[in-house]
Design a protein around this motif. Structure first.
Motif, short mmCIF file in Angstrom:
data_model
loop_
_atom_site.label_atom_id
_atom_site.label_comp_id
_atom_site.label_asym_id
_atom_site.label_seq_id
_atom_site.Cartn_x
_atom_site.Cartn_y
_atom_site.Cartn_z
N UNK A 1 5.05 6.07 11.76
CA UNK A 1 3.81 6.76 11.42
C UNK A 1 2.70 5.75 11.09
N UNK A 2 3.09 4.65 10.46
CA UNK A 2 2.11 3.60 10.14
C UNK A 2 1.53 2.99 11.41
N UNK A 3 2.41 2.73 12.37
CA UNK A 3 1.97 2.16 13.64
C UNK A 3 1.09 3.15 14.40
N UNK A 4 1.47 4.42 14.38
CA UNK A 4 0.68 5.43 15.08
C UNK A 4 -0.71 5.55 14.46
N UNK B 1 5.42 -5.42 3.23
CA UNK B 1 6.10 -5.21 4.50
C UNK B 1 5.18 -4.60 5.55
N UNK B 2 4.35 -3.67 5.10
CA UNK B 2 3.40 -3.02 6.01
C UNK B 2 2.42 -4.04 6.56
N UNK B 3 1.87 -4.89 5.68
CA UNK B 3 0.92 -5.91 6.13
C UNK B 3 1.55 -6.82 7.18
N UNK B 4 2.81 -7.19 6.95
CA UNK B 4 3.48 -8.09 7.89
C UNK B 4 3.66 -7.45 9.25
N UNK B 5 4.20 -6.24 9.27
CA UNK B 5 4.48 -5.62 10.56
C UNK B 5 3.20 -5.27 11.31
N UNK B 6 2.15 -4.86 10.58
CA UNK B 6 0.88 -4.58 11.23
C UNK B 6 0.27 -5.85 11.81
N UNK B 7 0.42 -6.96 11.09
CA UNK B 7 -0.10 -8.24 11.58
C UNK B 7 0.63 -8.68 12.84
N UNK C 1 -4.86 2.67 2.36
CA UNK C 1 -5.55 1.39 2.21
C UNK C 1 -5.29 0.47 3.40
N UNK C 2 -4.03 0.45 3.85
CA UNK C 2 -3.65 -0.43 4.96
C UNK C 2 -4.31 -0.06 6.27
N UNK C 3 -4.67 1.21 6.42
CA UNK C 3 -5.35 1.67 7.63
C UNK C 3 -6.86 1.48 7.52
N UNK C 4 -7.39 1.68 6.32
CA UNK C 4 -8.85 1.59 6.13
C UNK C 4 -9.35 0.16 6.09
N UNK C 5 -8.58 -0.75 5.46
CA UNK C 5 -9.01 -2.14 5.36
C UNK C 5 -8.46 -2.88 6.57
N UNK C 6 -9.30 -3.16 7.52
CA UNK C 6 -8.87 -3.73 8.79
C UNK C 6 -8.67 -5.23 8.69
N UNK C 7 -8.02 -5.77 9.70
CA UNK C 7 -7.71 -7.20 9.74
C UNK C 7 -8.95 -7.97 10.20
N UNK C 8 -9.84 -8.26 9.26
CA UNK C 8 -11.06 -8.99 9.60
C UNK C 8 -10.76 -10.38 10.13
N UNK C 9 -9.64 -10.97 9.68
CA UNK C 9 -9.25 -12.30 10.17
C UNK C 9 -9.05 -12.27 11.69
N UNK C 10 -8.31 -11.27 12.17
CA UNK C 10 -8.08 -11.15 13.61
C UNK C 10 -9.39 -10.88 14.35
N UNK C 11 -10.23 -10.02 13.77
CA UNK C 11 -11.51 -9.72 14.40
C UNK C 11 -12.40 -10.96 14.44
N UNK C 12 -12.39 -11.74 13.34
CA UNK C 12 -13.18 -12.98 13.31
C UNK C 12 -12.71 -13.96 14.39
#
Length: 285
Positions: free
Chosen positions: A45-48, A103-109, A229-240
């Protein structure tokens, strides 16, 4: 002089990314990243939420609020990248499930490393993107520092605890430098953002992302708030990384990334503060 400052701004972005991921790796043991990943249903569900539904919502937002190409690219880059380390600070404020957050931050990254290079060619029709270049940049600047940091934490915990605050402080300093430099160098572009609908689009994007994650993060209230929070705060590092390596001459792209990043932090700090107050009230009952 302006060229030199622009180059320093780009270098500051890279320093911010590397020090952020090093700091995060130095803060946690490898097992802390892996333990929460046993709940397969919650992970799916997190990935979706992050890689399927949010890009669809972003597409709808851009249809309802048409933006100039650079601004639209910036929003799409933020939609494509998940797993921001900053969400851990928000989770701490809320006193929610920190283990799941890590764990969520890791797998999303990790998924972002694969997903972003592949999906950008579909999300950005007509824009030339080098998938290999993006993937290599993300691995070197994000994933590798994280692995190095957590490896040091695992083998030399004392050293990790000593140097982690330093890297965290460097990261905080350089994100301020990045914002100040890009605001200073591109202030006309940022001022132009106010008349384009970008702020409204960004706010809708952030709130929709939080609600989406919150709804899919159940049944526990703790995991709901973490995924929100994990969905709303995006990975700005990757975007940068993508912006610097592929769109360095299009200042609107970086402007939009910073607008979404800063607005998401402010919005989520307000939400996490309210949730933190509620948790304290519940603890006293």
């Amino acid at each position: 002089m302006e060229v030199i400052l622009q180059q320093f701004a780009n270098l500051s972005v890279l320093i911010y990314i590397v020090t952020t991921m090093l700091s995060m790796g130095l803060n946690f043991f490898p097992k802390q990243f892996l333990e929460p990943l046993k709940d397969k249903s919650l992970i799916l569900k997190s990935l979706a939420a992050n890689f399927l539904f949010l890009p669809i919502i972003t597409y709808i937002i851009l249809q309802l609020i048409p933006l100039e190409q650079g601004l639209a690219i910036g929003l799409i880059l933020m939609a494509a990248g998940a797993g921001s380390p900053f969400m851990l600070k928000m989770v701490q404020f809320m006193k929610a499930d920190m283990a799941f957050a890590v764990g969520l931050m890791l797998i999303l990254s990790i998924v972002t490393l694969i997903y972003m290079p592949l999906v950008l060619s579909f999300l950005l029709p007509g824009v030339s993107v080098n998938p290999t270049s993006i993937a290599v940049s993300l691995v070197v600047l994000i994933f590798l520092p994280l692995i190095i940091g957590t490896s040091i934490k695992s083998r030399y915990n004392g050293i990790a605890e000593t140097i982690q605050p330093t890297f965290n402080q460097i990261s905080n300093i350089f994100i301020v430098i990045v914002v100040v430099l890009y605001l200073g160098l591109n202030y006309q572009d940022f001022l132009a953002v106010f008349g384009t609908g970008a702020l409204i689009a960004s706010l809708i994007f952030i709130l929709a992302a939080f609600i989406l994650g919150y709804l899919l993060g159940g049944p526990s209230n703790n995991t709901r708030s973490v995924l929100g929070m994990g969905t709303a705060i995006r990975n700005s590092s990757a975007a940068f990384v993508v912006a610097v390596t592929n769109f360095s001459s299009e200042y609107d792209v970086m402007a939009m990334i910073i607008v979404v990043y800063m607005l998401s932090i402010i919005t989520m700090m307000i939400i996490s503060g309210e949730m933190g107050k509620r948790s304290k009230v519940l603890e006293t009952l």
